[in-house]
Design a protein around this motif. Sequence first.
Motif, PDB file in Angstrom:
ATOM      1  N   ASP A 104       0.844  -1.196   0.000  1.00 18.12           N
ATOM      2  CA  ASP A 104       0.000   0.000   0.000  1.00 18.12           C
ATOM      3  C   ASP A 104       0.880   1.246   0.000  1.00 18.12           C
ATOM      4  N   ARG A 110      -1.028   0.947  -5.275  1.00 18.71           N
ATOM      5  CA  ARG A 110      -1.177  -0.286  -4.492  1.00 18.71           C
ATOM      6  C   ARG A 110      -0.895  -1.463  -5.411  1.00 18.71           C
ATOM      7  N   ARG A 111      -0.291  -2.500  -4.836  1.00 15.94           N
ATOM      8  CA  ARG A 111       0.033  -3.699  -5.615  1.00 15.94           C
ATOM      9  C   ARG A 111      -0.332  -4.937  -4.810  1.00 15.94           C
ATOM     10  N   SER A 116      -1.038  -3.943 -10.321  1.00 13.10           N
ATOM     11  CA  SER A 116      -0.796  -2.629  -9.739  1.00 13.10           C
ATOM     12  C   SER A 116      -1.923  -1.715 -10.174  1.00 13.10           C
ATOM     13  N   ALA A 117      -2.298  -0.814  -9.300  1.00  9.20           N
ATOM     14  CA  ALA A 117      -3.323   0.169  -9.655  1.00  9.20           C
ATOM     15  C   ALA A 117      -3.148   1.395  -8.775  1.00  9.20           C
ATOM     16  N   ASN A 164      -8.150   3.655  -8.153  1.00  8.85           N
ATOM     17  CA  ASN A 164      -8.765   2.498  -8.800  1.00  8.85           C
ATOM     18  C   ASN A 164      -8.683   1.227  -7.968  1.00  8.85           C
ATOM     19  N   PHE A 165      -7.957   1.263  -6.869  1.00  9.02           N
ATOM     20  CA  PHE A 165      -7.770   0.091  -6.011  1.00  9.02           C
ATOM     21  C   PHE A 165      -8.133   0.513  -4.592  1.00  9.02           C
ATOM     22  N   ASP A 196     -11.551  -3.471  -1.707  1.00 12.64           N
ATOM     23  CA  ASP A 196     -11.469  -4.458  -2.786  1.00 12.64           C
ATOM     24  C   ASP A 196     -10.238  -5.357  -2.692  1.00 12.64           C
ATOM     25  N   LYS A 197      -9.463  -5.208  -1.636  1.00 11.71           N
ATOM     26  CA  LYS A 197      -8.219  -5.974  -1.488  1.00 11.71           C
ATOM     27  C   LYS A 197      -8.463  -7.481  -1.586  1.00 11.71           C
ATOM     28  N   TYR A 232      -9.437  -8.478  -5.237  1.00 13.19           N
ATOM     29  CA  TYR A 232      -8.278  -8.472  -6.135  1.00 13.19           C
ATOM     30  C   TYR A 232      -7.298  -9.584  -5.769  1.00 13.19           C
TER      31      TYR A 232
END
Length: 137
Positions: free
Chosen positions: A71, A79-80, A99-100, A104-105, A109-110, A113
Amino acid sequence: MALYSRVGSVFPYLHAVSVGKVYLSLMSEEKRHQVIQKIGLPAITKYTITDPETLEAELMQTKTCCFGFEDQELREGVRRIADPIFNFSGKHVGCIGMSASIFNFDLKDKKKYGEMVANAARKTSADMGYQSNNGPA
């Protein structure tokens, strides 16, 4: 915000990237401590984990939930998430990730994703001959 990576770029600070956290989490404790001792835990951004105990807790979570999460630790605003890939013998041979931008992340939504990346990693591992009953080497 544009996201990009240079092909072949190398970043030695495993503690600051999701893929690196996957690698660290799959190492033996002794090997992990040797690597961290060698590279250190420098702050890349104000969000980078620099405390060994905090990192160790994060790595245990990475190992338990099977994906590495970052984060804004390498680049603010990004965030990746990454998941390991195993070959036919159960050896960890790489990772798949995404990555976003933070726009968008969303953190809510962790898990979603993480599951998407895990599904892609499982499929890739299976395509490499990995069977989940092999267990990681």
